[in-house]
Design an enzyme around this catalytic site. Sequence first.
Site, mmCIF file in Angstrom:
data_model
loop_
_atom_site.group_PDB
_atom_site.id
_atom_site.type_symbol
_atom_site.label_atom_id
_atom_site.label_comp_id
_atom_site.label_asym_id
_atom_site.label_seq_id
_atom_site.Cartn_x
_atom_site.Cartn_y
_atom_site.Cartn_z
ATOM 1 N N CYS A 139 2.698 2.231 5.917
ATOM 2 C CA CYS A 139 3.412 2.809 6.606
ATOM 3 C C CYS A 139 3.751 4.085 6.325
ATOM 4 O O CYS A 139 3.366 4.807 8.193
ATOM 5 C CB CYS A 139 5.295 2.276 6.259
ATOM 6 S SG CYS A 139 5.706 0.977 5.959
ATOM 7 N N HIS A 184 7.852 -4.433 7.121
ATOM 8 C CA HIS A 184 8.839 -2.802 6.929
ATOM 9 C C HIS A 184 9.228 -1.794 7.748
ATOM 10 O O HIS A 184 9.092 -2.079 8.502
ATOM 11 C CB HIS A 184 7.622 -2.203 6.217
ATOM 12 C CG HIS A 184 6.654 -2.499 4.635
ATOM 13 N ND1 HIS A 184 5.956 -1.392 4.180
ATOM 14 C CD2 HIS A 184 7.178 -3.795 4.429
ATOM 15 C CE1 HIS A 184 6.008 -2.609 3.094
ATOM 16 N NE2 HIS A 184 6.080 -3.734 3.215
ATOM 17 N N GLU A 219 10.041 0.770 8.168
ATOM 18 C CA GLU A 219 8.858 2.058 8.625
ATOM 19 C C GLU A 219 7.832 1.304 10.253
ATOM 20 O O GLU A 219 8.017 2.087 11.285
ATOM 21 C CB GLU A 219 8.413 2.979 8.043
ATOM 22 C CG GLU A 219 9.140 3.519 7.085
ATOM 23 C CD GLU A 219 9.089 2.867 5.767
ATOM 24 O OE1 GLU A 219 9.248 1.394 5.895
ATOM 25 O OE2 GLU A 219 8.797 2.797 4.413
ATOM 26 N N CYS A 274 5.596 3.832 2.197
ATOM 27 C CA CYS A 274 4.002 2.825 0.988
ATOM 28 C C CYS A 274 2.718 2.948 2.260
ATOM 29 O O CYS A 274 3.110 3.390 3.400
ATOM 30 C CB CYS A 274 4.300 1.615 1.314
ATOM 31 S SG CYS A 274 3.979 0.952 2.567
#
Length: 168
Positions: free
Chosen positions: A94, A61, A63, A91
Site C-alpha cells: 500500500c 487492502h 488503501e 503495508c
Amino acid sequence: MFQCMSKADVEHMQALVTFTKRSHRTRYPVPFGASIVETKSGETFLRALNAVAREHDPSSHAEVRAIRLATKRRKNLSLAGYTLYTTCEPCPMCMSMALWAGLDRVVYGATIEDATRHFDQIHIAATEVAKRSDMRCKVVGPVLRDECYSLFNHPDFRKRPVRRKARS
Ligand SMILES: [Zn+2]
C-alpha cells in the site's frame, strides 16, 4: 514523527474510525479503512474498506482500493494534492502504491506492530518504503492510535501470540 500532524488530521482520522467501525455490524467486519482527502481544502474525496475476504483478493487492502477508486473517479493517474488517511500503517504494498500515485501525505493510526497482534504483517515501516523511493510523500503517524487500535477489538480478529521470524 508527530510534528506534521494537524487538528484536521485528527478529525479526518476520527471520521475514518467511525466509518470503519460500521463494518463491524456487517458480514465482513474489518479494522482497516482508508480515505482520500484533498490536502489543501481538507475535503474528503472518498473512503474505502479492506475487502480482501469479500472480494477474495489479497490485494484489496483499504488503501489500494481507495487509491484505485480515486484515480479512476478523477480519470487521473496522479493523486498529487491529496492525502491518504488509513486506520493502520500501510503495508509495503500500500505504501508503494501511495508513492506511485504521487500522494502528498500518508497519515496512519495504528502501527504495523499493533496489527501483528491480530494479523500477519510484513515488517517494513511505511517511512522506510518512502525513504527508499525517488518519490516524495510525507508519512505521518501514529494519529489516534488508541482509537484506531480499538477497531481490532472484534471477536473475528482474535489476539494471537506475536511471533517474529528470526532474521538471518
Ligand atoms: Zn496494505
